[in-house]
Design a protein around this motif. Structure first.
Motif, mmCIF file in Angstrom:
data_model
loop_
_atom_site.group_PDB
_atom_site.id
_atom_site.type_symbol
_atom_site.label_atom_id
_atom_site.label_comp_id
_atom_site.label_asym_id
_atom_site.label_seq_id
_atom_site.Cartn_x
_atom_site.Cartn_y
_atom_site.Cartn_z
ATOM 1 N N LYS A 21 13.984 -4.809 -7.945
ATOM 2 C CA LYS A 21 12.773 -3.998 -7.939
ATOM 3 C C LYS A 21 11.750 -4.693 -7.062
ATOM 4 N N PRO A 22 10.839 -3.923 -6.459
ATOM 5 C CA PRO A 22 9.809 -4.548 -5.628
ATOM 6 C C PRO A 22 9.013 -5.580 -6.434
ATOM 7 N N ASP A 27 7.209 -5.921 -0.496
ATOM 8 C CA ASP A 27 8.314 -5.137 -1.060
ATOM 9 C C ASP A 27 7.881 -3.693 -1.311
ATOM 10 N N PHE A 28 6.700 -3.518 -1.885
ATOM 11 C CA PHE A 28 6.209 -2.164 -2.158
ATOM 12 C C PHE A 28 5.971 -1.401 -0.849
ATOM 13 N N ILE A 29 5.411 -2.087 0.145
ATOM 14 C CA ILE A 29 5.175 -1.434 1.434
ATOM 15 C C ILE A 29 6.505 -1.026 2.061
ATOM 16 N N ASN A 30 7.494 -1.911 2.012
ATOM 17 C CA ASN A 30 8.809 -1.580 2.570
ATOM 18 C C ASN A 30 9.443 -0.402 1.831
ATOM 19 N N GLU A 31 9.282 -0.335 0.526
ATOM 20 C CA GLU A 31 9.786 0.812 -0.241
ATOM 21 C C GLU A 31 9.069 2.090 0.178
ATOM 22 N N MET A 32 7.765 1.981 0.410
ATOM 23 C CA MET A 32 7.006 3.147 0.859
ATOM 24 C C MET A 32 7.479 3.600 2.240
ATOM 25 N N ILE A 33 7.746 2.656 3.119
ATOM 26 C CA ILE A 33 8.248 3.001 4.447
ATOM 27 C C ILE A 33 9.575 3.741 4.327
ATOM 28 N N SER A 34 10.461 3.236 3.496
ATOM 29 C CA SER A 34 11.772 3.876 3.313
ATOM 30 C C SER A 34 11.638 5.281 2.739
ATOM 31 N N THR A 81 -6.738 -9.017 2.623
ATOM 32 C CA THR A 81 -6.355 -8.122 1.535
ATOM 33 C C THR A 81 -7.058 -6.781 1.618
ATOM 34 N N GLU A 82 -8.328 -6.785 1.946
ATOM 35 C CA GLU A 82 -9.070 -5.523 2.010
ATOM 36 C C GLU A 82 -8.550 -4.634 3.136
ATOM 37 N N GLU A 83 -8.258 -5.221 4.274
ATOM 38 C CA GLU A 83 -7.736 -4.441 5.392
ATOM 39 C C GLU A 83 -6.338 -3.907 5.072
ATOM 40 N N LEU A 84 -5.536 -4.735 4.425
ATOM 41 C CA LEU A 84 -4.199 -4.301 4.018
ATOM 42 C C LEU A 84 -4.308 -3.119 3.052
ATOM 43 N N LYS A 85 -5.181 -3.247 2.057
ATOM 44 C CA LYS A 85 -5.368 -2.160 1.092
ATOM 45 C C LYS A 85 -5.911 -0.900 1.762
ATOM 46 N N THR A 86 -6.777 -1.073 2.728
ATOM 47 C CA THR A 86 -7.318 0.080 3.462
ATOM 48 C C THR A 86 -6.193 0.843 4.144
ATOM 49 N N ASN A 87 -5.250 0.134 4.752
ATOM 50 C CA ASN A 87 -4.125 0.800 5.407
ATOM 51 C C ASN A 87 -3.243 1.527 4.398
ATOM 52 N N LYS A 124 1.012 1.025 -7.224
ATOM 53 C CA LYS A 124 1.489 -0.307 -7.616
ATOM 54 C C LYS A 124 1.146 -1.338 -6.554
ATOM 55 N N CYS A 125 1.292 -0.965 -5.309
ATOM 56 C CA CYS A 125 0.981 -1.860 -4.200
ATOM 57 C C CYS A 125 -0.493 -2.250 -4.235
ATOM 58 N N LEU A 126 -1.354 -1.303 -4.508
ATOM 59 C CA LEU A 126 -2.788 -1.574 -4.537
ATOM 60 C C LEU A 126 -3.187 -2.460 -5.724
ATOM 61 N N GLN A 127 -2.351 -2.531 -6.739
ATOM 62 C CA GLN A 127 -2.644 -3.381 -7.897
ATOM 63 C C GLN A 127 -2.350 -4.850 -7.620
#
Length: 128
Positions: A21-22, A27-34, A81-87, A124-127
């Motif tokens: 599991k992510p 991991d969560f971003i890669n799952e979202m991409i898939s 982190t903020e820029e990553l979350k913004t994306n 989940k990624c944003l958490q």
């Protein structure tokens, strides 16, 4: 971008095969991409309606934002982190635009399962 999304797909397939599991933001971003790639693959068989076109565009934007987020998560040092979350948030907004297009037409969306999964993974990624 294609190389990154192909790598994400390969990693996702391996993780699913291993039953993993992510565990990290990446991991969560890669799952979202898939998941986005799976949804975008449906576009070619669903015709040429405005809603399908809107969703195709939304998934393209989603992949762009997620690729940026993945690159940030992979960067050496501490990622912004903020820029990553913004994306990730922008990717989720793009997904919402696909849902909105179908809601406006009052037709059921063929992307409901994909979009629900993407929204759950994004939350989940944003958490993290």
């Amino acid at each position: 971008m294609v190389l990154l999304t192909d790598q994400a797909t390969a990693q996702s397939v391996k993780a699913k095969a291993d039953g993993a599991k992510p565990q990290t933001t990446l991991d969560f971003i890669n799952e979202m991409i898939s998941e986005t790639q799976r949804a975008k693959a449906k576009v070619s068989v669903l015709g040429n309606s405005k809603m399908v076109h809107d969703c195709d565009k939304a998934y393209g934007l989603t992949l762009d934002y997620l690729d940026k987020a993945a690159n940030m998560a992979k960067a050496s040092g501490t990622p912004n982190t903020e820029e990553l979350k913004t994306n990730v948030k922008e990717a989720l907004k793009a997904i919402d635009s696909c849902d909105y297009s179908y809601a406006e037409s009052t037709r059921p969306t063929p992307f409901i399962a994909n979009n629900a999964e993407l929204k759950a993974l994004g939350a989940k990624c944003l958490q993290f």
